[in-house]
Motif scaffolding. Sequence first.
Motif, short mmCIF file in Angstrom:
data_model
loop_
_atom_site.label_atom_id
_atom_site.label_comp_id
_atom_site.label_asym_id
_atom_site.label_seq_id
_atom_site.Cartn_x
_atom_site.Cartn_y
_atom_site.Cartn_z
N HIS A 177 0.71 -1.23 -0.05
CA HIS A 177 -0.01 -0.08 0.04
C HIS A 177 0.80 1.29 0.07
N THR A 178 1.86 1.31 0.48
CA THR A 178 3.00 2.23 0.37
C THR A 178 4.07 2.21 -0.64
N ALA B 290 3.63 9.08 9.18
CA ALA B 290 2.03 9.32 9.35
C ALA B 290 1.65 8.31 8.46
N VAL B 291 1.91 8.27 7.09
CA VAL B 291 1.70 7.16 6.12
C VAL B 291 1.58 5.76 6.69
N LEU B 292 2.62 5.38 7.16
CA LEU B 292 2.94 4.00 7.70
C LEU B 292 1.91 3.92 8.86
N THR C 62 -0.77 5.28 9.45
CA THR C 62 -2.07 5.09 9.00
C THR C 62 -2.28 3.58 8.36
N GLU C 63 -1.45 3.16 7.53
CA GLU C 63 -1.53 1.84 7.09
C GLU C 63 -1.37 0.83 8.33
#
Length: 88
Positions: free
Chosen positions: A39-40, A62-64, A66-67
Amino acid sequence: MEQALVSHAVIDQAIGALSVLGPLAPGDGFTVLREISQHTNTRLIDIAEQVLTHGQGAALPAVLQTELQAALARHTTPPAGGSTERKS
């Protein structure tokens, strides 16, 4: 060969760290790492290293974060005994 062994050890340690974050069924730790990686668009070993660093107190990007939360929500097993609501 040595690099592969080191990578495998890091991934195994990250799977162990994930089992502390959420009650994962056996085998779901790798699935969580793989999903975050996909996803990332980040290498699995990089995700595993960041999970280990996070386990030592560092913040996740932040993106990690959230995932990770989304993947754990998809794969955590509910607590034994059913509902988490308090009974009066």
